[in-house]
Motif scaffolding. Sequence first.
Motif, PDB file in Angstrom:
ATOM      1  N   VAL A  79      69.899 -53.792  33.783  1.00 16.33           N
ATOM      2  CA  VAL A  79      70.015 -52.661  34.706  1.00 16.33           C
ATOM      3  C   VAL A  79      70.208 -53.220  36.108  1.00 16.33           C
ATOM      4  O   VAL A  79      69.382 -53.998  36.593  1.00 16.33           O
ATOM      5  CB  VAL A  79      68.753 -51.774  34.673  1.00 16.33           C
ATOM      6  CG1 VAL A  79      68.855 -50.656  35.707  1.00 16.33           C
ATOM      7  CG2 VAL A  79      68.539 -51.194  33.281  1.00 16.33           C
ATOM      8  N   ILE A  80      71.309 -52.831  36.751  1.00 12.00           N
ATOM      9  CA  ILE A  80      71.589 -53.261  38.116  1.00 12.00           C
ATOM     10  C   ILE A  80      71.806 -52.015  38.962  1.00 12.00           C
ATOM     11  O   ILE A  80      72.678 -51.193  38.647  1.00 12.00           O
ATOM     12  CB  ILE A  80      72.831 -54.166  38.183  1.00 12.00           C
ATOM     13  CG1 ILE A  80      72.590 -55.437  37.340  1.00 12.00           C
ATOM     14  CG2 ILE A  80      73.150 -54.541  39.624  1.00 12.00           C
ATOM     15  CD1 ILE A  80      73.782 -56.368  37.300  1.00 12.00           C
ATOM     16  N   PRO A  81      71.024 -51.819  40.014  1.00 13.04           N
ATOM     17  CA  PRO A  81      71.194 -50.621  40.851  1.00 13.04           C
ATOM     18  C   PRO A  81      72.572 -50.594  41.487  1.00 13.04           C
ATOM     19  O   PRO A  81      73.026 -51.588  42.051  1.00 13.04           O
ATOM     20  CB  PRO A  81      70.081 -50.749  41.897  1.00 13.04           C
ATOM     21  CG  PRO A  81      69.717 -52.201  41.899  1.00 13.04           C
ATOM     22  CD  PRO A  81      69.955 -52.702  40.515  1.00 13.04           C
ATOM     23  N   CYS A 109      63.343 -47.797  34.629  1.00 12.94           N
ATOM     24  CA  CYS A 109      64.011 -48.444  35.761  1.00 12.94           C
ATOM     25  C   CYS A 109      65.119 -47.563  36.330  1.00 12.94           C
ATOM     26  O   CYS A 109      65.283 -47.458  37.551  1.00 12.94           O
ATOM     27  CB  CYS A 109      64.568 -49.792  35.325  1.00 12.94           C
ATOM     28  SG  CYS A 109      63.309 -51.012  34.934  1.00 12.94           S
ATOM     29  N   GLU A 110      65.890 -46.933  35.452  1.00 10.96           N
ATOM     30  CA  GLU A 110      66.958 -46.055  35.917  1.00 10.96           C
ATOM     31  C   GLU A 110      66.394 -44.847  36.666  1.00 10.96           C
ATOM     32  O   GLU A 110      66.985 -44.378  37.650  1.00 10.96           O
ATOM     33  CB  GLU A 110      67.806 -45.609  34.728  1.00 10.96           C
ATOM     34  CG  GLU A 110      68.651 -46.741  34.135  1.00 10.96           C
ATOM     35  CD  GLU A 110      69.402 -46.332  32.888  1.00 10.96           C
ATOM     36  OE1 GLU A 110      69.043 -45.274  32.304  1.00 10.96           O
ATOM     37  OE2 GLU A 110      70.341 -47.051  32.482  1.00 10.96           O
ATOM     38  N   THR A 111      65.247 -44.350  36.218  1.00 11.58           N
ATOM     39  CA  THR A 111      64.599 -43.226  36.905  1.00 11.58           C
ATOM     40  C   THR A 111      64.163 -43.632  38.304  1.00 11.58           C
ATOM     41  O   THR A 111      64.358 -42.896  39.275  1.00 11.58           O
ATOM     42  CB  THR A 111      63.382 -42.730  36.096  1.00 11.58           C
ATOM     43  OG1 THR A 111      63.816 -42.284  34.811  1.00 11.58           O
ATOM     44  CG2 THR A 111      62.673 -41.579  36.813  1.00 11.58           C
ATOM     45  N   ILE A 112      63.596 -44.825  38.423  1.00 11.03           N
ATOM     46  CA  ILE A 112      63.178 -45.325  39.732  1.00 11.03           C
ATOM     47  C   ILE A 112      64.387 -45.529  40.639  1.00 11.03           C
ATOM     48  O   ILE A 112      64.374 -45.153  41.816  1.00 11.03           O
ATOM     49  CB  ILE A 112      62.392 -46.637  39.567  1.00 11.03           C
ATOM     50  CG1 ILE A 112      61.044 -46.350  38.892  1.00 11.03           C
ATOM     51  CG2 ILE A 112      62.186 -47.330  40.917  1.00 11.03           C
ATOM     52  CD1 ILE A 112      60.301 -47.577  38.455  1.00 11.03           C
ATOM     53  N   VAL A 121      65.380 -51.392  41.329  1.00  8.65           N
ATOM     54  CA  VAL A 121      64.996 -52.340  40.297  1.00  8.65           C
ATOM     55  C   VAL A 121      66.218 -52.904  39.583  1.00  8.65           C
ATOM     56  O   VAL A 121      67.050 -52.157  39.070  1.00  8.65           O
ATOM     57  CB  VAL A 121      64.081 -51.676  39.242  1.00  8.65           C
ATOM     58  CG1 VAL A 121      63.587 -52.720  38.236  1.00  8.65           C
ATOM     59  CG2 VAL A 121      62.907 -50.974  39.902  1.00  8.65           C
ATOM     60  N   GLU A 122      66.307 -54.218  39.573  1.00  8.14           N
ATOM     61  CA  GLU A 122      67.211 -54.898  38.647  1.00  8.14           C
ATOM     62  C   GLU A 122      66.351 -55.355  37.477  1.00  8.14           C
ATOM     63  O   GLU A 122      65.274 -55.916  37.688  1.00  8.14           O
ATOM     64  CB  GLU A 122      67.883 -56.096  39.293  1.00  8.14           C
ATOM     65  CG  GLU A 122      68.765 -56.884  38.320  1.00  8.14           C
ATOM     66  CD  GLU A 122      69.358 -58.131  38.929  1.00  8.14           C
ATOM     67  OE1 GLU A 122      69.876 -58.973  38.147  1.00  8.14           O
ATOM     68  OE2 GLU A 122      69.306 -58.294  40.165  1.00  8.14           O
ATOM     69  N   ALA A 123      66.774 -55.099  36.275  1.00  6.80           N
ATOM     70  CA  ALA A 123      65.938 -55.444  35.118  1.00  6.80           C
ATOM     71  C   ALA A 123      66.802 -55.970  33.986  1.00  6.80           C
ATOM     72  O   ALA A 123      67.943 -55.561  33.809  1.00  6.80           O
ATOM     73  CB  ALA A 123      65.147 -54.219  34.647  1.00  6.80           C
ATOM     74  N   VAL A 124      66.221 -56.880  33.222  1.00 11.41           N
ATOM     75  CA  VAL A 124      66.879 -57.360  32.009  1.00 11.41           C
ATOM     76  C   VAL A 124      65.793 -57.598  30.976  1.00 11.41           C
ATOM     77  O   VAL A 124      64.722 -58.118  31.288  1.00 11.41           O
ATOM     78  CB  VAL A 124      67.701 -58.637  32.270  1.00 11.41           C
ATOM     79  CG1 VAL A 124      66.831 -59.761  32.801  1.00 11.41           C
ATOM     80  CG2 VAL A 124      68.428 -59.075  30.998  1.00 11.41           C
TER      81      VAL A 124
END
Length: 207
Positions: A79-81, A109-112, A121-124
């Motif tokens: 997930v990359i903003p 993360c997408e909700t944030i 948030v960038e998340a993997v």
Amino acid sequence: MKSVNLFLIVCLAIQAYNNGNAFNRQSSRFLIKSSYKQSKYLMRSSNLQMVVTDSPNTKSIDFSGAGMFTNSSPETRRVIPSILDGKTKFKIVYVVLESQYQSALTKACETINSGKEGVAVEAVGYLLEELRNPKILEQFKEDVSTANIFIGSLIFVQELADKVIEVLTPERDRLDAVLIFPSMPEVMRLNKVGTFSMASLGQSKSV
């Protein structure tokens, strides 16, 4: 329920990142101690004892791709903003047991990122069994080396727990927070939230 719980964990991670050492020590202690009690209960269950002590049937697993989960790739979970708009971006790397946990974290993360918080948030995410793949393990190391926060859940397979420990240990002091619930005690010793640490987990009655 899983989505709500994981959303709260991500929010805790944000608070830890924003507040640093000012993070509420009592709240973090309660959350992690509760997780440790739950992990001890899970370790006593017959099913998880089998998972801990028995290696999977590697004949049915294709390690040439991304593990045993339909050759999925961690990149599909990244997930990359798209828009920062002055928000502070930080990176979360997580390891979970099953894909439904990954879906919940991605949604959180997408909700944030779509909200009005001052952070993005960038998340993997990695599925635990994927770490058997040497290429994915190297990718995991690279992601952890640039992460701010690590989240782990249900890490009960000894050989994979060892891989997580090997990657996390040299990065632990640099990371802003490490949140691991519930997992093998040696993995949970890596927990770090604000000034709270679990490095002495299981070594005294005060934990």
